[in-house]
Design a protein around this motif. Structure first.
Motif, PDB file in Angstrom:
ATOM      1  N   ALA A   1     -51.753  52.437  68.800  1.00 53.15           N
ATOM      2  CA  ALA A   1     -53.087  52.268  69.457  1.00 53.15           C
ATOM      3  C   ALA A   1     -53.549  50.883  69.333  1.00 53.15           C
ATOM      4  CB  ALA A   1     -54.230  53.157  68.983  1.00 53.15           C
ATOM      5  N   ASN A   2     -52.980  50.060  68.454  1.00 52.15           N
ATOM      6  CA  ASN A   2     -53.659  48.629  68.264  1.00 52.15           C
ATOM      7  C   ASN A   2     -52.950  47.496  68.971  1.00 52.15           C
ATOM      8  OD1 ASN A   2     -55.738  49.351  66.389  1.00 52.15           O
ATOM      9  ND2 ASN A   2     -54.113  49.337  64.804  1.00 52.15           N
ATOM     10  N   THR A   3     -52.116  48.135  69.862  1.00 56.70           N
ATOM     11  CA  THR A   3     -51.105  47.136  70.646  1.00 56.70           C
ATOM     12  C   THR A   3     -51.488  47.404  72.231  1.00 56.70           C
ATOM     13  OG1 THR A   3     -49.393  47.050  69.107  1.00 56.70           O
ATOM     14  CG2 THR A   3     -48.879  46.516  71.443  1.00 56.70           C
ATOM     15  N   LEU A   4     -51.985  46.350  72.822  1.00 57.68           N
ATOM     16  CA  LEU A   4     -52.066  46.344  74.357  1.00 57.68           C
ATOM     17  C   LEU A   4     -51.294  45.523  75.065  1.00 57.68           C
ATOM     18  CD1 LEU A   4     -54.323  47.573  76.540  1.00 57.68           C
ATOM     19  CD2 LEU A   4     -55.579  45.367  76.130  1.00 57.68           C
TER      20      LEU A   4
ATOM     21  N   ASP B   1     -59.635  37.928  75.388  1.00 58.88           N
ATOM     22  CA  ASP B   1     -60.672  37.723  74.520  1.00 58.88           C
ATOM     23  C   ASP B   1     -61.251  39.118  73.903  1.00 58.88           C
ATOM     24  OD1 ASP B   1     -60.292  34.984  74.103  1.00 58.88           O
ATOM     25  OD2 ASP B   1     -61.862  34.763  75.687  1.00 58.88           O
ATOM     26  N   ALA B   2     -61.642  39.871  74.880  1.00 60.31           N
ATOM     27  CA  ALA B   2     -62.227  41.272  74.641  1.00 60.31           C
ATOM     28  C   ALA B   2     -61.271  42.002  73.960  1.00 60.31           C
ATOM     29  CB  ALA B   2     -62.617  41.915  75.984  1.00 60.31           C
ATOM     30  N   ALA B   3     -59.955  42.070  74.221  1.00 63.58           N
ATOM     31  CA  ALA B   3     -59.271  43.015  73.489  1.00 63.58           C
ATOM     32  C   ALA B   3     -58.943  42.459  71.930  1.00 63.58           C
ATOM     33  CB  ALA B   3     -57.681  42.801  74.111  1.00 63.58           C
ATOM     34  N   ARG B   4     -58.997  40.997  71.792  1.00 55.20           N
ATOM     35  CA  ARG B   4     -59.037  40.421  70.381  1.00 55.20           C
ATOM     36  C   ARG B   4     -60.146  40.934  69.634  1.00 55.20           C
ATOM     37  NH1 ARG B   4     -56.612  40.477  67.632  1.00 55.20           N
ATOM     38  NH2 ARG B   4     -56.819  38.548  66.389  1.00 55.20           N
ATOM     39  N   ALA B   5     -61.219  40.784  70.339  1.00 60.39           N
ATOM     40  CA  ALA B   5     -62.452  41.184  69.393  1.00 60.39           C
ATOM     41  C   ALA B   5     -62.428  42.675  69.086  1.00 60.39           C
ATOM     42  CB  ALA B   5     -63.740  41.327  70.806  1.00 60.39           C
ATOM     43  N   HIS B   6     -61.722  43.612  70.029  1.00 61.18           N
ATOM     44  CA  HIS B   6     -61.735  45.015  69.540  1.00 61.18           C
ATOM     45  C   HIS B   6     -60.715  45.085  68.441  1.00 61.18           C
ATOM     46  CE1 HIS B   6     -64.363  45.588  73.050  1.00 61.18           C
ATOM     47  NE2 HIS B   6     -64.373  46.932  72.417  1.00 61.18           N
TER      48      HIS B   6
ATOM     49  N   PHE C   1     -42.088  45.206  77.587  1.00 61.44           N
ATOM     50  CA  PHE C   1     -43.218  46.356  76.987  1.00 61.44           C
ATOM     51  C   PHE C   1     -42.902  47.288  75.906  1.00 61.44           C
ATOM     52  CE2 PHE C   1     -47.048  45.857  80.282  1.00 61.44           C
ATOM     53  CZ  PHE C   1     -47.085  44.474  79.599  1.00 61.44           C
ATOM     54  N   GLN C   2     -41.641  48.069  76.432  1.00 66.09           N
ATOM     55  CA  GLN C   2     -40.904  48.915  75.563  1.00 66.09           C
ATOM     56  C   GLN C   2     -40.450  48.227  74.239  1.00 66.09           C
ATOM     57  OE1 GLN C   2     -38.035  50.811  78.006  1.00 66.09           O
ATOM     58  NE2 GLN C   2     -39.368  52.347  78.600  1.00 66.09           N
ATOM     59  N   ARG C   3     -39.616  47.106  74.527  1.00 62.88           N
ATOM     60  CA  ARG C   3     -39.109  46.418  73.185  1.00 62.88           C
ATOM     61  C   ARG C   3     -40.682  46.129  72.221  1.00 62.88           C
ATOM     62  NH1 ARG C   3     -36.827  42.961  75.814  1.00 62.88           N
ATOM     63  NH2 ARG C   3     -38.458  41.141  75.667  1.00 62.88           N
ATOM     64  N   GLU C   4     -41.584  45.808  72.870  1.00 60.47           N
ATOM     65  CA  GLU C   4     -42.651  45.109  71.819  1.00 60.47           C
ATOM     66  C   GLU C   4     -43.494  46.384  71.455  1.00 60.47           C
ATOM     67  OE1 GLU C   4     -43.257  42.554  70.743  1.00 60.47           O
ATOM     68  OE2 GLU C   4     -42.778  40.737  72.358  1.00 60.47           O
ATOM     69  N   GLY C   5     -43.345  47.636  71.871  1.00 58.46           N
ATOM     70  CA  GLY C   5     -43.959  48.964  71.358  1.00 58.46           C
ATOM     71  C   GLY C   5     -45.138  49.099  72.174  1.00 58.46           C
ATOM     72  N   VAL C   6     -45.426  48.449  73.375  1.00 57.67           N
ATOM     73  CA  VAL C   6     -46.643  48.674  74.246  1.00 57.67           C
ATOM     74  C   VAL C   6     -46.685  50.207  74.619  1.00 57.67           C
ATOM     75  CG1 VAL C   6     -47.910  47.969  76.306  1.00 57.67           C
ATOM     76  CG2 VAL C   6     -46.814  46.459  74.701  1.00 57.67           C
ATOM     77  N   ALA C   7     -47.773  50.913  74.661  1.00 57.61           N
ATOM     78  CA  ALA C   7     -47.802  52.319  75.094  1.00 57.61           C
ATOM     79  C   ALA C   7     -48.944  52.179  76.119  1.00 57.61           C
ATOM     80  CB  ALA C   7     -47.862  53.294  74.125  1.00 57.61           C
TER      81      ALA C   7
ATOM     82  N   VAL D   1     -51.041  37.718  69.372  1.00 55.31           N
ATOM     83  CA  VAL D   1     -50.567  37.411  70.861  1.00 55.31           C
ATOM     84  C   VAL D   1     -49.366  37.018  71.181  1.00 55.31           C
ATOM     85  CG1 VAL D   1     -51.483  36.143  72.901  1.00 55.31           C
ATOM     86  CG2 VAL D   1     -53.275  36.883  71.051  1.00 55.31           C
ATOM     87  N   ARG D   2     -48.782  37.451  72.124  1.00 48.79           N
ATOM     88  CA  ARG D   2     -47.335  37.244  72.562  1.00 48.79           C
ATOM     89  C   ARG D   2     -47.324  37.194  74.072  1.00 48.79           C
ATOM     90  NH1 ARG D   2     -43.093  40.569  69.003  1.00 48.79           N
ATOM     91  NH2 ARG D   2     -43.640  39.638  67.085  1.00 48.79           N
ATOM     92  N   VAL D   3     -46.666  36.164  74.682  1.00 47.15           N
ATOM     93  CA  VAL D   3     -46.416  36.016  75.991  1.00 47.15           C
ATOM     94  C   VAL D   3     -44.981  35.918  76.375  1.00 47.15           C
ATOM     95  CG1 VAL D   3     -46.868  34.180  77.975  1.00 47.15           C
ATOM     96  CG2 VAL D   3     -48.677  34.466  76.046  1.00 47.15           C
ATOM     97  N   HIS D   4     -44.883  36.644  77.425  1.00 45.82           N
ATOM     98  CA  HIS D   4     -43.623  36.873  78.085  1.00 45.82           C
ATOM     99  C   HIS D   4     -43.740  36.334  79.620  1.00 45.82           C
ATOM    100  CE1 HIS D   4     -41.658  39.003  74.654  1.00 45.82           C
ATOM    101  NE2 HIS D   4     -42.975  39.400  74.518  1.00 45.82           N
ATOM    102  N   TRP D   5     -42.926  35.656  80.176  1.00 47.54           N
ATOM    103  CA  TRP D   5     -43.111  35.041  81.370  1.00 47.54           C
ATOM    104  C   TRP D   5     -41.865  35.996  82.407  1.00 47.54           C
ATOM    105  CZ3 TRP D   5     -46.755  32.048  83.301  1.00 47.54           C
ATOM    106  CH2 TRP D   5     -47.707  31.320  82.465  1.00 47.54           C
TER     107      TRP D   5
END
Length: 291
Positions: free
Chosen positions: A9-12, A27-32, A77-83, A60-64
């Motif tokens: 739940a901590n990954t967006l 910024d808002a997500a990091r504040a949470h 997203f699946q590789r990075e565990g994003v749900a 924070v990771r960036v994929h272009w």
């Protein structure tokens, strides 16, 4: 190869378009306390997003990726565990329907669409992501304090003429928004001067200003004050395409000679509201949020 985030739940996931919206969301997500995996769109996202990733490499990771690379988005997203993921920032409508080079997954999706409206396309993309275990959440989820409060936001309230244009403009704007044609209209003296389509809000406002500048001088009986009305769609899906206004909106209005802005309270994000209102006050522009 860098270590992937665990799915929790901590990954967006953040699908980033253009403008400042993605940065505010980040910024808002990091504040949470959230870790953020950014899918940056090559045709839209500002390169500054790389600096944010460099500043917080553990969080924070960036994929272009390019528009149309739906499979790559899902795989990333699946590789990075994003749900859970959120869309933030504009993707120009003309980009979606003219510059896009779909991969096999998106091409199949496009072939099955009844119409190629923005809502239809993004809704179908959201369904594909959901089927792959990635739930799109509201783009306002972390930005509720930025939603426009009801009432007059500037020192100057709308004039009687502007109030009439707001009333008429709300009816027109809600009508066209219901057909997913755009969310903004520009009104003057009870007449609709410009309606937004694929060009976007700023271009619509500038077009209205240019039209007024080229009117015959004999038409001096028309009170040449432009009122901009921006609304959410009647059944607005807050996961994407939420109405946004900010300092650039006011700058565009100044350039076009517009004197009043009306947005929908609780359904429009106002970025950098203090600076936006201060600029409007400086130029005598009225901003009001209607329910």
């Amino acid at each position: 190869m860098s270590k992937s985030f665990a799915s929790d739940a901590n990954t967006l996931g953040l699908i980033a378009g253009n403008g400042r919206f993605p940065f505010l969301l980040l910024d808002a997500a990091r504040a949470h306390g959230l870790r953020v995996v950014v899918a940056a769109i090559k045709e839209e996202t500002e390169l500054e997003i790389n600096e944010r990733a460099a500043a917080e490499p553990e969080f924070v990771r960036v994929h272009w990726l390019s528009l149309g690379e739906l499979s790559k988005l899902i795989e990333t997203f699946q590789r990075e565990g994003v749900a859970r993921a959120v869309m933030a920032g504009q993707v120009k409508h003309k980009q979606i329907f003219s510059s896009i080079r779909p991969d096999w997954r998106l091409a199949k999706l496009l072939l099955n669409l009844r119409t190629r409206s923005t809502d239809m396309l993004l809704g179908a993309v959201a369904k594909v992501l959901e089927d792959e275990g990635i739930m799109l959440v509201s783009s306002t989820a972390y930005l509720e304090p930025m939603l426009a409060p009801q009432g007059v936001l500037t020192k100057r309230a709308p004039s009687e003429v502007e109030r009439g244009d707001i009333s008429y403009g709300l009816n027109v704007a809600r009508g066209i928004a219901g057909f997913d044609l755009g969310q903004t209209v520009v009104i003057a003296a009870g007449a609709c001067v410009a309606v937004e389509a694929m060009e976007g809000t700023d271009a619509t406002i500038l077009r209205a200003g240019e039209l007024f500048r080229t009117l015959d001088e004999d038409a001096s009986t028309l009170e040449r004050k432009l009122t901009v009305v921006k609304v959410a769609k009647p059944k607005q899906d807050l996961r994407f395409d939420v109405p946004v206004c900010g300092v650039p909106t006011i700058r565009t209005m100044i350039a076009a000679g517009a004197t009043c802005l009306c947005v929908e309270a609780g359904r429009t994000l106002l970025f950098d509201r203090e600076a936006m209102v201060a600029l409007a006050d400086e130029h005598g522009i009225s901003i009001v949020a209607e329910a």
